[in-house]
Design an enzyme around this catalytic site. Structure first.
Site, PDB file in Angstrom:
ATOM      1  N   GLY A  18      10.314  -0.022   3.995  1.00 49.00           N
ATOM      2  CA  GLY A  18      10.420  -1.415   4.434  1.00 49.00           C
ATOM      3  C   GLY A  18       9.462  -2.383   3.773  1.00 49.00           C
ATOM      4  O   GLY A  18       9.866  -3.307   3.064  1.00 49.00           O
ATOM      5  N   ASP A  67       4.515  12.299  -4.281  1.00 45.51           N
ATOM      6  CA  ASP A  67       3.892  12.621  -2.997  1.00 45.51           C
ATOM      7  C   ASP A  67       2.416  12.252  -3.127  1.00 45.51           C
ATOM      8  O   ASP A  67       1.662  12.916  -3.843  1.00 45.51           O
ATOM      9  CB  ASP A  67       4.061  14.114  -2.685  1.00 45.51           C
ATOM     10  CG  ASP A  67       3.483  14.483  -1.323  1.00 45.51           C
ATOM     11  OD1 ASP A  67       2.747  13.663  -0.737  1.00 45.51           O
ATOM     12  OD2 ASP A  67       3.763  15.594  -0.846  1.00 45.51           O
ATOM     13  N   VAL A  68       1.994  11.223  -2.420  1.00 42.86           N
ATOM     14  CA  VAL A  68       0.612  10.725  -2.582  1.00 42.86           C
ATOM     15  C   VAL A  68      -0.436  11.727  -2.112  1.00 42.86           C
ATOM     16  O   VAL A  68      -1.611  11.615  -2.455  1.00 42.86           O
ATOM     17  CB  VAL A  68       0.383   9.370  -1.861  1.00 42.86           C
ATOM     18  CG1 VAL A  68       1.209   8.272  -2.494  1.00 42.86           C
ATOM     19  CG2 VAL A  68       0.621   9.473  -0.357  1.00 42.86           C
ATOM     20  N   ASN A  94       0.237   1.908  -0.360  1.00 39.47           N
ATOM     21  CA  ASN A  94       1.006   1.397   0.776  1.00 39.47           C
ATOM     22  C   ASN A  94       1.683   2.487   1.619  1.00 39.47           C
ATOM     23  O   ASN A  94       1.954   2.272   2.797  1.00 39.47           O
ATOM     24  CB  ASN A  94       2.052   0.402   0.233  1.00 39.47           C
ATOM     25  CG  ASN A  94       3.068   0.009   1.273  1.00 39.47           C
ATOM     26  OD1 ASN A  94       2.781  -0.779   2.182  1.00 39.47           O
ATOM     27  ND2 ASN A  94       4.269   0.582   1.180  1.00 39.47           N
ATOM     28  N   SER A 142      -3.853  -1.933   8.736  1.00 37.39           N
ATOM     29  CA  SER A 142      -3.057  -2.351   9.903  1.00 37.39           C
ATOM     30  C   SER A 142      -3.965  -3.118  10.861  1.00 37.39           C
ATOM     31  O   SER A 142      -5.189  -2.909  10.856  1.00 37.39           O
ATOM     32  CB  SER A 142      -2.502  -1.116  10.616  1.00 37.39           C
ATOM     33  OG  SER A 142      -2.077  -1.438  11.925  1.00 37.39           O
ATOM     34  N   TYR A 155      -3.621   7.542  13.936  1.00 35.90           N
ATOM     35  CA  TYR A 155      -3.193   6.442  13.060  1.00 35.90           C
ATOM     36  C   TYR A 155      -4.274   5.362  13.005  1.00 35.90           C
ATOM     37  O   TYR A 155      -4.667   4.909  11.926  1.00 35.90           O
ATOM     38  CB  TYR A 155      -1.873   5.870  13.589  1.00 35.90           C
ATOM     39  CG  TYR A 155      -1.297   4.731  12.769  1.00 35.90           C
ATOM     40  CD1 TYR A 155      -0.512   4.979  11.647  1.00 35.90           C
ATOM     41  CD2 TYR A 155      -1.538   3.398  13.118  1.00 35.90           C
ATOM     42  CE1 TYR A 155       0.030   3.936  10.905  1.00 35.90           C
ATOM     43  CE2 TYR A 155      -1.004   2.350  12.382  1.00 35.90           C
ATOM     44  CZ  TYR A 155      -0.221   2.625  11.270  1.00 35.90           C
ATOM     45  OH  TYR A 155       0.303   1.588  10.531  1.00 35.90           O
ATOM     46  N   LYS A 159      -6.481   4.070   9.623  1.00 36.80           N
ATOM     47  CA  LYS A 159      -6.459   2.686   9.132  1.00 36.80           C
ATOM     48  C   LYS A 159      -7.876   2.086   9.126  1.00 36.80           C
ATOM     49  O   LYS A 159      -8.219   1.312   8.228  1.00 36.80           O
ATOM     50  CB  LYS A 159      -5.486   1.843   9.968  1.00 36.80           C
ATOM     51  CG  LYS A 159      -4.017   2.280   9.813  1.00 36.80           C
ATOM     52  CD  LYS A 159      -3.534   2.202   8.376  1.00 36.80           C
ATOM     53  CE  LYS A 159      -2.079   2.545   8.182  1.00 36.80           C
ATOM     54  NZ  LYS A 159      -1.599   2.442   6.809  1.00 36.80           N
ATOM     55  N   THR A 192      10.323  -2.493  10.367  1.00 38.89           N
ATOM     56  CA  THR A 192      10.687  -1.420   9.429  1.00 38.89           C
ATOM     57  C   THR A 192      10.962  -0.170  10.261  1.00 38.89           C
ATOM     58  O   THR A 192      10.745  -0.162  11.472  1.00 38.89           O
ATOM     59  CB  THR A 192       9.541  -1.093   8.452  1.00 38.89           C
ATOM     60  OG1 THR A 192       8.508  -0.402   9.164  1.00 38.89           O
ATOM     61  CG2 THR A 192       8.965  -2.324   7.775  1.00 38.89           C
TER      62      THR A 192
HETATM   63  N1  LIG Z   1       5.788  -1.671  10.007  1.00 36.73           N
HETATM   64  C1  LIG Z   1       4.671  -1.983  10.661  1.00 36.73           C
HETATM   65  O1  LIG Z   1       4.707  -2.483  11.795  1.00 36.73           O
HETATM   66  C2  LIG Z   1       3.354  -1.762  10.031  1.00 36.73           C
HETATM   67  C3  LIG Z   1       3.181  -0.932   8.948  1.00 36.73           C
HETATM   68  N2  LIG Z   1       1.950  -0.754   8.406  1.00 36.73           N
HETATM   69  C4  LIG Z   1       1.753   0.105   7.242  1.00 36.73           C
HETATM   70  O2  LIG Z   1       2.599  -0.322   6.203  1.00 36.73           O
HETATM   71  C5  LIG Z   1       2.841   0.766   5.308  1.00 36.73           C
HETATM   72  C6  LIG Z   1       4.317   0.834   5.002  1.00 36.73           C
HETATM   73  O3  LIG Z   1       5.002   1.156   6.196  1.00 36.73           O
HETATM   74  P1  LIG Z   1       6.492   0.672   6.522  1.00 36.73           P
HETATM   75  O4  LIG Z   1       7.098   0.044   5.353  1.00 36.73           O
HETATM   76  O5  LIG Z   1       6.434  -0.052   7.795  1.00 36.73           O
HETATM   77  O6  LIG Z   1       7.154   2.083   6.820  1.00 36.73           O
HETATM   78  P2  LIG Z   1       8.436   2.791   6.189  1.00 36.73           P
HETATM   79  O7  LIG Z   1       8.558   4.072   6.923  1.00 36.73           O
HETATM   80  O8  LIG Z   1       9.573   1.865   6.168  1.00 36.73           O
HETATM   81  O9  LIG Z   1       7.997   3.063   4.668  1.00 36.73           O
HETATM   82  C7  LIG Z   1       7.053   4.021   4.328  1.00 36.73           C
HETATM   83  C8  LIG Z   1       7.422   4.607   2.984  1.00 36.73           C
HETATM   84  O10 LIG Z   1       6.408   5.552   2.619  1.00 36.73           O
HETATM   85  C9  LIG Z   1       7.058   6.676   2.043  1.00 36.73           C
HETATM   86  N3  LIG Z   1       6.202   7.852   2.135  1.00 36.73           N
HETATM   87  C10 LIG Z   1       5.909   8.579   3.246  1.00 36.73           C
HETATM   88  N4  LIG Z   1       5.142   9.626   2.931  1.00 36.73           N
HETATM   89  C11 LIG Z   1       4.905   9.553   1.603  1.00 36.73           C
HETATM   90  C12 LIG Z   1       4.177  10.351   0.687  1.00 36.73           C
HETATM   91  N5  LIG Z   1       3.542  11.473   1.084  1.00 36.73           N
HETATM   92  N6  LIG Z   1       4.128   9.983  -0.611  1.00 36.73           N
HETATM   93  C13 LIG Z   1       4.799   8.879  -1.030  1.00 36.73           C
HETATM   94  N7  LIG Z   1       5.532   8.109  -0.218  1.00 36.73           N
HETATM   95  C14 LIG Z   1       5.579   8.427   1.091  1.00 36.73           C
HETATM   96  C15 LIG Z   1       8.352   6.810   2.821  1.00 36.73           C
HETATM   97  O11 LIG Z   1       9.313   7.590   2.115  1.00 36.73           O
HETATM   98  C16 LIG Z   1       8.756   5.377   3.017  1.00 36.73           C
HETATM   99  O12 LIG Z   1       9.597   4.929   1.968  1.00 36.73           O
HETATM  100  C17 LIG Z   1       2.264   1.995   6.006  1.00 36.73           C
HETATM  101  O13 LIG Z   1       0.997   2.288   5.453  1.00 36.73           O
HETATM  102  C18 LIG Z   1       2.106   1.561   7.453  1.00 36.73           C
HETATM  103  O14 LIG Z   1       1.085   2.270   8.107  1.00 36.73           O
HETATM  104  C19 LIG Z   1       0.840  -1.404   8.890  1.00 36.73           C
HETATM  105  C20 LIG Z   1       0.951  -2.228   9.954  1.00 36.73           C
HETATM  106  C21 LIG Z   1       2.213  -2.487  10.616  1.00 36.73           C
HETATM  107  C1  LIG Z   2       4.684   2.913  16.022  1.00 37.72           C
HETATM  108  C2  LIG Z   2       3.523   2.117  15.547  1.00 37.72           C
HETATM  109  C3  LIG Z   2       3.785   1.476  14.245  1.00 37.72           C
HETATM  110  C4  LIG Z   2       2.496   1.138  13.602  1.00 37.72           C
HETATM  111  C5  LIG Z   2       2.415  -0.260  13.305  1.00 37.72           C
HETATM  112  C6  LIG Z   2       1.026  -0.687  13.159  1.00 37.72           C
HETATM  113  O1  LIG Z   2       0.376  -0.432  12.171  1.00 37.72           O
HETATM  114  C7  LIG Z   2       0.445  -1.456  14.177  1.00 37.72           C
HETATM  115  C8  LIG Z   2       1.005  -1.593  15.355  1.00 37.72           C
HETATM  116  C9  LIG Z   2       0.366  -2.299  16.388  1.00 37.72           C
HETATM  117  C10 LIG Z   2       0.736  -2.225  17.663  1.00 37.72           C
HETATM  118  C11 LIG Z   2       1.751  -1.342  18.284  1.00 37.72           C
HETATM  119  C12 LIG Z   2       1.676   0.067  17.951  1.00 37.72           C
HETATM  120  C13 LIG Z   2       1.729   1.100  18.717  1.00 37.72           C
HETATM  121  C14 LIG Z   2       1.758   1.041  20.140  1.00 37.72           C
HETATM  122  C15 LIG Z   2       2.406   2.275  20.658  1.00 37.72           C
HETATM  123  C16 LIG Z   2       3.113   2.282  21.729  1.00 37.72           C
HETATM  124  C17 LIG Z   2       3.302   1.106  22.584  1.00 37.72           C
HETATM  125  C18 LIG Z   2       2.947   1.461  24.007  1.00 37.72           C
HETATM  126  C19 LIG Z   2       2.975   0.233  24.833  1.00 37.72           C
HETATM  127  C20 LIG Z   2       2.538   0.588  26.213  1.00 37.72           C
HETATM  128  O2  LIG Z   2       3.339   1.177  26.926  1.00 37.72           O
HETATM  129  O3  LIG Z   2       1.400   0.275  26.556  1.00 37.72           O
END
Ligand SMILES: NC(=O)C1=CN([C@@H]2O[C@H](COP(=O)(O)OP(=O)(O)OC[C@H]3O[C@@H](n4cnc5c(N)ncnc54)[C@H](O)[C@@H]3O)[C@@H](O)[C@H]2O)C=CC1
Ligand SMILES: CCCCCC(=O)/C=C/C=C\C/C=C\C/C=C\CCCC(=O)O
Length: 264
Positions: A18, A67-68, A94, A142, A155, A159, A192
């Protein structure tokens, strides 16, 4: 001094997912010369290349199965970037997952994966193979790095560690020899596949409540990626940027511990 994305080469881990995919697209819109999508998911990586090739020049986009968590695999992605595009200027550490049931895997991808990227970039690839005077590393942290979220303790810890490694490699001790700007972005909840909680969180002490992200403001990965481009170009090294609730990026400031007055 601002950093120019135009004409540079980037490597995006997790670039088939995403947020990573939207970063890849934003880089292409901002004149990147070439981008490597370094992702473990080959099917999704190939699909993203073919979709982006409808809109952009296909020779600018390369998928490399990566694979990172495996340093040789990560290094192959850097080698592929140099071979295809001759230089490498921006690393987006990322790739990340949420998995509190297999928490070791969460540490492997979110933390060991980022450390692998930092070492490869600062000791070799971005240090020696950049085009201009400065290269850039953007670590995806995050909001959970600075505000612990319930149910995802491992997690949160990975972060927070990313912020620490970002600030360390930004120190002049490293910068003076690497000329690599290192920053972190802290997204809030973003639309995502990662936000699907099913099977990845452990029941808390009160496991009767249904755990959902209802009530958390959700932003689009496209909005986030556009903000990230501004961070790449303008943010000073060592800075940490919160991007949540579809609002412009703002800097998170750590306090100097010596200012703390509380005593036992
Ligand atoms: N979506 C959200 O709410 C938030 C996401 N993030 C961070 O953003 C980053 C991207 O996450 P999203 O796009 O949301 O998730 P996503 O699940 O859509 O994308 C993650 C990607 O990482 C790849 N991946 C997983 N393991 C891997 C590995 N070992 N080597 C290479 N690639 C690998 C997956 O195949 C996937 O394409 C992550 O670090 C996540 O922790 C941070 C804050 C909020
Ligand atoms: C599934 C979490 C995705 C990670 C996204 C991230 O980096 C930051 C997220 C910030 C807030 C929400 C994340 C997790 C909270 C988990 C469960 C919600 C429980 C709510 C409750 O019942 O209190």
């Amino acid at each position: 001094m601002s950093f120019q994305i135009n004409g540079k080469v980037a490597l995006v881990t997790g670039g088939a997912g995403g947020i990573g995919r939207c970063i890849v697209e934003a880089l292409l819109e901002n004149g990147i010369k070439g981008v490597v999508i370094a992702d473990i998911n080959e099917e999704q990586g190939t699909k993203v290349v073919s979709e982006l090739s409808q809109k952009f020049n296909p020779t600018q986009i390369l998928y490399q199965k990566t694979d990172v968590t495996v340093v040789e695999s990560f290094e192959d992605a850097f080698k592929a970037a140099i071979q295809q595009f001759q230089h490498i200027d921006i690393l987006f550490n990322n790739a990340g997952i949420v998995n509190e049931n297999e928490w070791e895997k969460c540490v492997q991808v979110n933390l060991i994966g980022v450390i692998n990227g930092m070492i490869l970039a600062t000791e070799k690839y971005l240090k020696d193979q950049k085009l201009g005077e400065e290269a850039v590393i953007v670590n995806t942290s995050s909001i959970a790095s600075v505000t612990p979220e319930l149910l995802i303790p491992t997690y949160n810890a990975t972060k927070s560690a990313i912020n620490a490694i970002t600030r360390t490699y930004a120190e002049s001790y490293y910068y003076n020899s690497t000329k690599i700007k290192v920053v972190a972005i802290c997204p809030g909840v973003t639309e995502t596949s990662i936000v699907n909680l099913a099977g990845v969180v452990r029941p808390g002490p009160d496991d009767s409540a249904e755990r959902t992200l209802d009530g958390y403001p959700l932003q689009s990965p496209k909005f986030l990626a556009d903000q990230v481009m501004k961070v790449v170009e303008k943010a000073p090294t060592g800075t940490i940027w919160i991007i949540e609730d579809t609002k412009p990026a703002y800097q998170y400031i750590y306090n100097d511990r010596k200012m703390s007055q509380y005593k036992v």
